[in-house]
Motif scaffolding. Sequence first.
Motif, PDB file in Angstrom:
ATOM      1  N   ARG A  51     -11.013  -2.215  -3.826  1.00  0.00           N
ATOM      2  CA  ARG A  51     -12.238  -1.381  -3.628  1.00  0.00           C
ATOM      3  C   ARG A  51     -13.550  -2.177  -3.803  1.00  0.00           C
ATOM      4  O   ARG A  51     -14.522  -1.832  -3.282  1.00  0.00           O
TER       5      ARG A  51
ATOM      6  N   ASN B 169      -9.915   0.360   4.715  1.00  0.00           N
ATOM      7  CA  ASN B 169      -9.703   1.818   4.408  1.00  0.00           C
ATOM      8  C   ASN B 169      -8.315   2.431   4.911  1.00  0.00           C
ATOM      9  O   ASN B 169      -7.878   3.224   4.225  1.00  0.00           O
TER      10      ASN B 169
ATOM     11  N   TRP C 296      -2.216   4.176   0.319  1.00  0.00           N
ATOM     12  CA  TRP C 296      -1.958   4.333  -1.340  1.00  0.00           C
ATOM     13  C   TRP C 296      -2.462   5.804  -1.664  1.00  0.00           C
ATOM     14  O   TRP C 296      -1.653   6.315  -2.654  1.00  0.00           O
ATOM     15  N   GLU C 297      -3.559   6.222  -1.401  1.00  0.00           N
ATOM     16  CA  GLU C 297      -3.819   7.600  -1.632  1.00  0.00           C
ATOM     17  C   GLU C 297      -2.896   8.647  -1.290  1.00  0.00           C
ATOM     18  O   GLU C 297      -2.619   9.564  -2.155  1.00  0.00           O
TER      19      GLU C 297
ATOM     20  N   SER D  75       0.692  -1.269  -0.002  1.00  0.00           N
ATOM     21  CA  SER D  75      -0.019  -0.039   0.013  1.00  0.00           C
ATOM     22  C   SER D  75       0.958   1.430  -0.033  1.00  0.00           C
ATOM     23  O   SER D  75       0.506   2.470  -0.550  1.00  0.00           O
TER      24      SER D  75
ATOM     25  N   ARG E  57      -6.293   1.923   1.761  1.00  0.00           N
ATOM     26  CA  ARG E  57      -6.608   3.040   0.741  1.00  0.00           C
ATOM     27  C   ARG E  57      -6.016   4.324   1.223  1.00  0.00           C
ATOM     28  O   ARG E  57      -5.531   4.881   0.344  1.00  0.00           O
ATOM     29  N   GLN E  58      -6.103   4.692   2.516  1.00  0.00           N
ATOM     30  CA  GLN E  58      -5.483   5.779   2.821  1.00  0.00           C
ATOM     31  C   GLN E  58      -3.920   6.075   2.505  1.00  0.00           C
ATOM     32  O   GLN E  58      -3.474   7.023   2.128  1.00  0.00           O
TER      33      GLN E  58
ATOM     34  N   PRO F 107      -5.512  -1.035  -6.668  1.00  0.00           N
ATOM     35  CA  PRO F 107      -6.418  -0.645  -5.817  1.00  0.00           C
ATOM     36  C   PRO F 107      -7.660  -0.965  -6.245  1.00  0.00           C
ATOM     37  O   PRO F 107      -8.593  -1.177  -5.239  1.00  0.00           O
TER      38      PRO F 107
ATOM     39  N   ARG G  93       0.304   7.948  -0.916  1.00  0.00           N
ATOM     40  CA  ARG G  93       1.450   7.789  -1.769  1.00  0.00           C
ATOM     41  C   ARG G  93       0.954   8.370  -3.221  1.00  0.00           C
ATOM     42  O   ARG G  93       2.014   9.330  -3.466  1.00  0.00           O
ATOM     43  N   LEU G  94      -0.118   8.537  -3.549  1.00  0.00           N
ATOM     44  CA  LEU G  94      -0.290   9.001  -5.032  1.00  0.00           C
ATOM     45  C   LEU G  94      -0.235  10.536  -4.877  1.00  0.00           C
ATOM     46  O   LEU G  94       0.086  11.384  -5.880  1.00  0.00           O
ATOM     47  N   ASP G  95      -0.908  11.164  -4.016  1.00  0.00           N
ATOM     48  CA  ASP G  95      -0.751  12.449  -3.645  1.00  0.00           C
ATOM     49  C   ASP G  95       0.627  13.066  -3.566  1.00  0.00           C
ATOM     50  O   ASP G  95       0.891  14.124  -4.258  1.00  0.00           O
TER      51      ASP G  95
END
Lengths: 118, 118
Positions: A80, B87, B93-94, A28, B90-91, A76, B96-98
């Motif tokens: 989801r 969750n 990898w999000e 992740s 997801r937080q 991802p 990381r993408l940010d």
Amino acid sequence: MLNQAPDLDRLFHALADPARRAMVERLSSGPAAVSELARPLPMSLPSAMQHLGVLEAAGLVRSEKIGRVRTVSIQPATLRLAEQWINARRQEWEARLDRLGDYLKSIENGEDHDDGVD
Amino acid sequence: MLNQAPDLDRLFHALADPARRAMVERLSSGPAAVSELARPLPMSLPSAMQHLGVLEAAGLVRSEKIGRVRTVSIQPATLRLAEQWINARRQEWEARLDRLGDYLKSIENGEDHDDGVD
């Protein structure tokens, strides 16, 4: 009729193991080489690769060999699907609790529950 | 070291079967008698009760016998454990993408990436 949903079967099965969840947790935060994923796990490299195969078959990870290194990354969109299934259940029971709460409040306020009768 | 988290193991395993997910789907809209849960499933009552046992062992449902009827209800807190685990991933990898997006944008804007060097 049951919705067979083989994707959700394989997905939840893949997450039902601590070694596989540890891999997903590591991935992740970014892609990793297979050896890096296997190193912290209390098992042989072949065993770790079997777990990786289960994650890959479930669509949770993807691996790519560049030169001599196989690099694994998370997918991802698949995780989801699991999230969406759980969220849908939560929305249902929260809606039910809301209706129950509204009903109890209306009783407390002494409202008339006979529809259309004044 | 692996976090054994037997709860998540049993929880995800319980969700990895279409009959058990069908029961959780039904129970999200309210409690039901065992016979009502079993009726739509393409299996015998004893098989359905085995699946129910798996859900109960995972803490996803609770059953209570009143008179001759055993009524089953969902345990939302347990399903929330699975939701929280997903969750959290997801937080990660999000985030990381940010960071990756911010970095790419800063390159696009021609910003200097050498810290403290003007």
